[in-house]
Design an enzyme around this catalytic site. Structure first.
Site, short mmCIF file in Angstrom:
data_model
loop_
_atom_site.label_atom_id
_atom_site.label_comp_id
_atom_site.label_asym_id
_atom_site.label_seq_id
_atom_site.Cartn_x
_atom_site.Cartn_y
_atom_site.Cartn_z
N ASP A 123 0.83 -1.21 0.00
CA ASP A 123 0.00 0.00 0.00
C ASP A 123 0.86 1.26 0.00
O ASP A 123 2.09 1.20 -0.14
CB ASP A 123 -0.95 -0.05 1.21
CG ASP A 123 -2.32 0.54 0.92
OD1 ASP A 123 -2.42 1.39 0.01
OD2 ASP A 123 -3.29 0.16 1.59
N ASP B 240 -9.57 3.70 -3.57
CA ASP B 240 -10.30 2.51 -3.14
C ASP B 240 -11.73 2.49 -3.67
O ASP B 240 -12.41 3.52 -3.73
CB ASP B 240 -10.37 2.45 -1.62
CG ASP B 240 -9.10 1.94 -0.99
OD1 ASP B 240 -9.08 1.80 0.23
OD2 ASP B 240 -8.12 1.68 -1.71
#
Length: 674
Positions: free
Chosen positions: A177, A232
């Site tokens: 991430d 996201d």
């Protein structure tokens, strides 16, 4: 639109990243050392990994960091992969996301699995997954901490140690991430972890999750096997649609071992309809996207398993040629996306973005097929094959997708002709008032459709009467049977959406009887009251929104319904109105009896400094009023439109031309006068 991450609020994340910039100097030594090692090795990714898009599971979309994310859940997912046939359908990876570790490393700087969640450690979990013939994945961040507020340790400065731990545990997949990255160059951070993974000697698929912020599709093909192209996803139609539109233009960068990743699947999480989830799955497959299940399969419905387990749709995603589908057309929300397949056929998605059924059409030549007398057309959701003279067309339900595979097949004649069903006329009904609709059945095939008939039915209590013939002896190629219908919703029918069922029956030349149907959604509407009404209080026909839901009398807020704040533009607070996010459309029924729409419009103060939008008011198909680009530095602007005689009005917000980022827009004090 860049909503960087749903693991925390966007404000918190932006603050964390900004704070990270102040800490860069403190990490300079380990980062530079890792960079030197990367330069010395000059390695490239292991060949042969992810030659088709990875398929599997990730827990984040269903559990976040809640307590139910634990060893029992992960093992249960592995069991279900085998028991429900998902493993046989191609799903391999059972992946952990954030919150698997303790917040601090041990005395040796090693990562420590949470002993409450994973009492037997992660190697035991990996061994269990491997024993099922599956693969095991893990998560960390290319920063000092991961994205969760609890502050779990990230991999920045610990790449080689962490990579070796992962390899020792039997990890097969790493999602890396982008939170708390200390402002270190993205390519540098992700390349260092690449080299650390390679140094372990274990083949580990490397998923770069930096949200598309540094255009990884331009540089990551020699770093990892897949890279996120967007922020996201959330479990909503607007989120899925926004991400789709960001990922579609990047097709040229995808191929075997290098995939655009528009984020995980939301299928089965409950925020969309099954029709919308079929679209989600179809469109991710035609984009050759990784297919990572994001729902807790332990409580999944039969329909969820039917969608996720559709091997014909999965076959589109997993085609070895590795092409991502490209847009053929998209006018009016009628999308045609085509994907070249290894065997020379084309997968074609006919996708209807709009809130009403629409005819979506293309042709064999338009999607790149060679000229032929006829083609075989395979419907991948119906699991039925037809012949077509070249037309690829369907009436597609609202938010639906028809996914077909078309080939210049010399055996086309063994299949019945494809027949398209359509229904013309206004889908808006006032209760007790008859409406006229016209159905059409059209032979798309090279062979005739014989003894063709059509039927239209409505909900219980509705009156549906044919006003012209409903049968014909034969429909040659390209010919249609058109039937007029009178349809009446009973007086007192509540406003809302209702389904009509349009059905046809016909025979192929060989005598095979074919029956097909399509649901057509119509709306029972109520004219607005006389006088002036607040649009935040009136029922709407449909909405679409770039982020989260349209909000009544509050701002757009975050991604959940009801999480907005008081509508505020340049410090002025409004009690009434609509809070939206570009790109947005809110449609109302006016019934021909209204005169004006008015509002004070602007960017909500919660957008801080980044939002820029433009507002439009449409009366039926005509733009009645609009603004220029409005920014966060501008006060609300008055906007009024003459909508006299319009059946419908639409409130439209577009982004200001700089990409849809924090484009929280307000229709403050929006009113309709009738």
């Amino acid at each position: 639109m860049r909503h960087p991450h749903t693991r925390t609020t966007r404000r918190r994340l932006v603050g964390a990243l900004a704070a990270g910039l102040l800490c860069t100097a403190g990490l300079a030594a380990p980062v530079h050392a890792a960079t030197a090692a990367a330069e010395d090795t000059a390695q490239t990714p292991a060949e042969g990994l992810a030659l088709t898009p990875p398929m599997g599971f990730n827990n984040w979309n269903s559990t976040n960091c809640r307590a139910e994310f634990n060893e029992a859940m992960v093992k249960g997912i592995a069991d279900i992969f085998v028991e429900k046939g998902l493993k046989d359908a191609g799903y391999q990876y059972v992946n952990l996301d954030d919150c698997w570790a303790l917040p601090t490393r041990d005395a040796n700087g090693k990562l420590v699995p949470d002993p409450v969640r994973f009492p037997n450690g992660l190697k035991a979990v990996a061994d269990y997954v491997h024993a099922k013939g599956l693969k095991f994945g893990i998560y960390t961040s290319a920063g000092t901490k991961t994205c969760n507020d609890a502050g779990f340790p990230g991999g920045l400065g610990h790449e080689y140690s962490d990579a070796q731990q992962f390899a020792d545990w039997g990890v097969d997949y790493l999602k890396y991430d982008n939170c708390n990255n200390q402002g270190v160059d993205a390519k540098q951070r992700y390349t260092t972890m690449r080299d650390a993974l390679l140094a372990t000697g274990r083949p580990i698929v490397y998923s770069i999750c930096e949200w598309g912020e540094n255009k990884p599709w331009e540089w990551a093909a020699d770093v990892g096997q897949l890279w996120r192209t967007t922020g996201d996803i959330s479990d909503s139609w607007s989120s899925m649609l926004s991400i789709l539109k960001q990922n579609l233009p990047l097709a040229e960068h995808a191929g075997p071992g290098r995939w655009n990743d528009p984020d995980m699947l939301e299928v089965g999480n409950g925020g969309m309809t099954d029709t919308e989830y079929r679209s989600h799955f179809s469109l991710w497959s035609i984009m050759a996207a990784p297919l990572l299940i994001g729902s807790d399969l332990r409580g999944a419905s039969d329909e969820t398993f039917e969608i996720l387990g559709n091997k014909e749709v999965i076959g589109v995603d997993q085609d070895p040629l590795g092409k991502q589908g490209t847009v053929v057309s998209s006018e009016g929300g009628r999308w045609v996306v085509a994907k070249e397949m290894q065997d020379g056929s084309r997968a074609v998605a006919l996708f209807n973005e709009s809130a009403r059924a629409q005819r979506v059409t293309t042709s064999a030549s338009a999607v790149g097929l060679p000229e032929a007398r006829a083609y075989t057309l395979r419907d991948l959701w119906q699991h039925k094959s037809y012949n077509t003279a070249g037309a690829i067309s369907a009436t597609v339900p609202a938010h639906g997708t028809v996914l077909v595979r078309v080939a210049a097949d010399p055996r086309w004649a063994k299949h019945p002709p494809a027949v398209e069903l359509g229904l013309d006329g206004s889908p808006l009904f006032e209760a007790g008032e008859p409406a006229t609709l016209t159905s059409t059945i059209t032979d798309l095939g090279r062979t005739p459709a014989k003894r063709a008939s059509v039927a239209l039915t409505g909900p219980a209590g509705w009156t549906v009467k044919a006003k012209s013939p409903t049968t014909t002896a034969a429909l040659p190629t390209g010919r249609s049977l058109r039937t007029k219908w009178s349809v009446t919703a009973p007086s007192g029918t509540p406003g809302g959406s209702y389904d009509l069922a349009l059905k046809t029956s016909y025979q192929s030349p060989s005598g095979v009887r074919v029956v097909s149907s399509v649901p057509i959604a119509v709306s029972v509407v109520v004219a607005p009251p006389s006088g002036t009404s607040g649009l935040g209080d009136l029922p709407w026909l449909s909405t679409s929104n770039g982020w989260g839901p349209v909000e009544r009398n509050t701002s757009n807020g975050e991604s959940s319904l009801g999480d907005g704040n008081p509508i505020t533009v340049e410090g002025v607070v409004y009690d009434k109105g609509l809070g939206v996010h570009a790109d947005s459309v809110v449609e109302y029924y006016a019934g021909g009896g209204c005169e004006t729409v008015s509002a004070d419009v602007g960017v909500d103060d919660e957008a801080q400094t980044t939002g820029s939008v433009a507002f439009e008011i449409w009366a039926d198909g005509t733009k009645a009023a609009s603004t220029g680009v409005l920014t966060t530095a501008m006060p609300a602007q008055p906007l009024t439109a003459d909508v006299t005689g319009a059946a419908t009005i639409r409130l439209v917000v577009t982004d200001g031309g700089d990409g849809s980022t924090w484009d929280h827009a307000d229709w403050a004090n929006a009113q309709l006068s009738c």
